[in-house]
Design a protein around this motif. Structure first.
Motif: not given
Length: 430
Positions: A369-376, A231-239, A194-196
């Motif tokens: 970089t907007g990473g989530t810290g979970l990729g690796l 929009h940027h932060e909500s997209a990052r939270m969605g990821r 909804a935020l996005q």
């Protein structure tokens, strides 16, 4: 007086010989008794005979002491012979339900999981360790499964010892944690979506008209900056939510898919397509070198996700107008996929921790970089679930190379093991 000295030596030698003979005869009698009756908890029944049977009460033989020590352990111990028949079982192993009724009346057999592990140890000569959940009772019942950490070690060419530790409580806590993360993540998806949508609507509403007063333009510009940030932060939270759900699935919340042949040509093409936009924005070329037609075994979607995460990580930590290289190195049993970049590199003291969840080698750059810290973390769990591993070599300021190792042959599974639970909690990004 010399003859007295010699006679004394002779008598001492005779006394030593008699004593040695008595000890040897006693040892043979003990061995025959043990062979005929079995140990104290020998699956075939009977009693244990101490190595120094016949000693006065209060003195414990070495064998009896070893037997009592084994029986007092909280971990279960089962020794299997060449035919996978249990020749030694302690009470803890019986309490864990590691024995089953044998084919003939009055006989017992080891649990199929134990026989499978023993067979793998004999074939490979390598120690095996696995954590899994076993249903309780014959039909499983409604009670929680029994969590076990099994460790199988070869004692000689034929006999294998299997040690079983009860880790039910740690597995229960892990399940509670995974369920909590999954439930919270599911609940967060709706408000984040909804935020996005609201941020996108706000961006459309704050478009600057061509002829506009200065005061109105400044207000619209400020509102548009806030909308872009939302929009940027909500997209990052969605990821972040999506990757938390993915990591929860990989850690055992869902059963692992059956391994199938996966064409690496498709994986490489899919990865390049997924990362094309991000790479083009920084002027980075993603290049592939290696043979065509290579095949690994596992889940095509998980393998594509793992390689994509490695390439996206390389792009995020590389400068503009550089190169990210993909390479495949086939082997008889394993295929290795290398992802190399020309980025900032990783410090030596961070190499052991970059696969931990939410670990940040450089907090400021990670936020940029907007990473989530979970990729690796996801990459590590995918590699582990496929029976492989992921390694990294890096030079600070000289780039990094991540190597994903996957099986090139279908796994040997004469008897499939139950779905393994989380063994390690490690995992993540730079």
């Amino acid at each position: 007086m010399d003859w007295v000295y010699r006679v004394g030596l002779l008598l001492a030698a005779l006394a030593f010989g008699v004593a040695a003979g008595m000890l040897l005869a006693r040892g043979r009698r003990s061995a025959r008794a043990t062979a005929g009756t079995g140990g104290a908890d020998d699956p075939r029944g009977g009693r244990a005979v101490d190595m120094d049977e016949g000693q006065p009460q209060g003195k414990t033989g070495l064998k009896g002491l070893g037997r009592r020590s084994l029986d007092s352990l909280r971990v279960g111990v089962v020794v299997l012979d060449a035919d996978d028949e249990p020749v030694l079982v302690n009470p803890a192993a019986r309490a864990m339900g590691l024995l089953r009724s044998g084919g003939a009346p009055g006989t017992i057999a080891a649990h199929p999981i134990l026989r499978t592990l023993a067979g793998q140890v004999r074939r490979t000569g390598v120690r095996r360790e696995v954590e899994l959940d076993l249903p309780r009772g014959r039909a499983g019942g409604a009670s929680a499964p029994l969590g076990l950490h099994l460790r199988a070690v070869a004692l000689n060419a034929t006999h294998v010892a299997v040690e079983a530790a009860d880790v039910t409580e740690s597995h229960r806590l892990a399940r509670v944690r995974r369920d909590f993360v999954a439930n919270v993540s599911h609940e967060l998806k709706t408000p984040i979506g909804a935020l996005q949508l609201l941020a996108e609507a706000l961006l459309d509403a704050t478009e600057l008209p061509e002829p506009a007063p200065d005061a109105q333009s400044e207000d619209l510009l400020a509102a548009r900056r806030f909308a872009e940030r939302i929009h940027h932060e909500s997209a990052r939270m969605g990821r972040l939510v999506n990757e938390l759900l993915e990591l929860t699935r990989l850690q055992g919340a869902e059963p692992l898919p059956t391994p199938e042949p996966v064409a690496l040509d498709w994986v490489i093409a899919e990865v390049i397509d997924r990362t094309r936009t991000t790479a083009s924005a920084k002027g980075i070329d993603v290049e592939y070198t290696g043979p065509k037609g290579a095949t690994v075994y596992g889940s095509d979607s998980q393998i594509a996700t793992a390689v994509t995460n490695l390439v996206e990580n390389a792009i995020a930590y590389s400068g503009e107008d550089t190169k990210v290289s993909l390479a495949v190195r086939p082997g008889d049993d394993w295929i290795e996929i290398d992802v190399a970049d020309e980025g900032i590199g990783i410090a030596p003291h961070d190499l052991d921790r970059i696969f931990e969840r939410f670990y940040r080698a450089d907090q400021a750059r990670s936020r940029a970089t907007g990473g989530t810290g979970l990729g690796l973390a996801i990459v590590k769990h995918i590699a582990t679930n496929h029976g492989g591993r992921v390694d990294v070599s890096s030079t600070l300021g000289g780039g990094s190379t991540f190597t994903l190792r996957l099986p090139a042959r279908p796994p040997e599974s004469p008897l499939p093991l139950p779905a393994a639970t989380e063994i390690e909690s490690g995992a993540t990004g730079r």
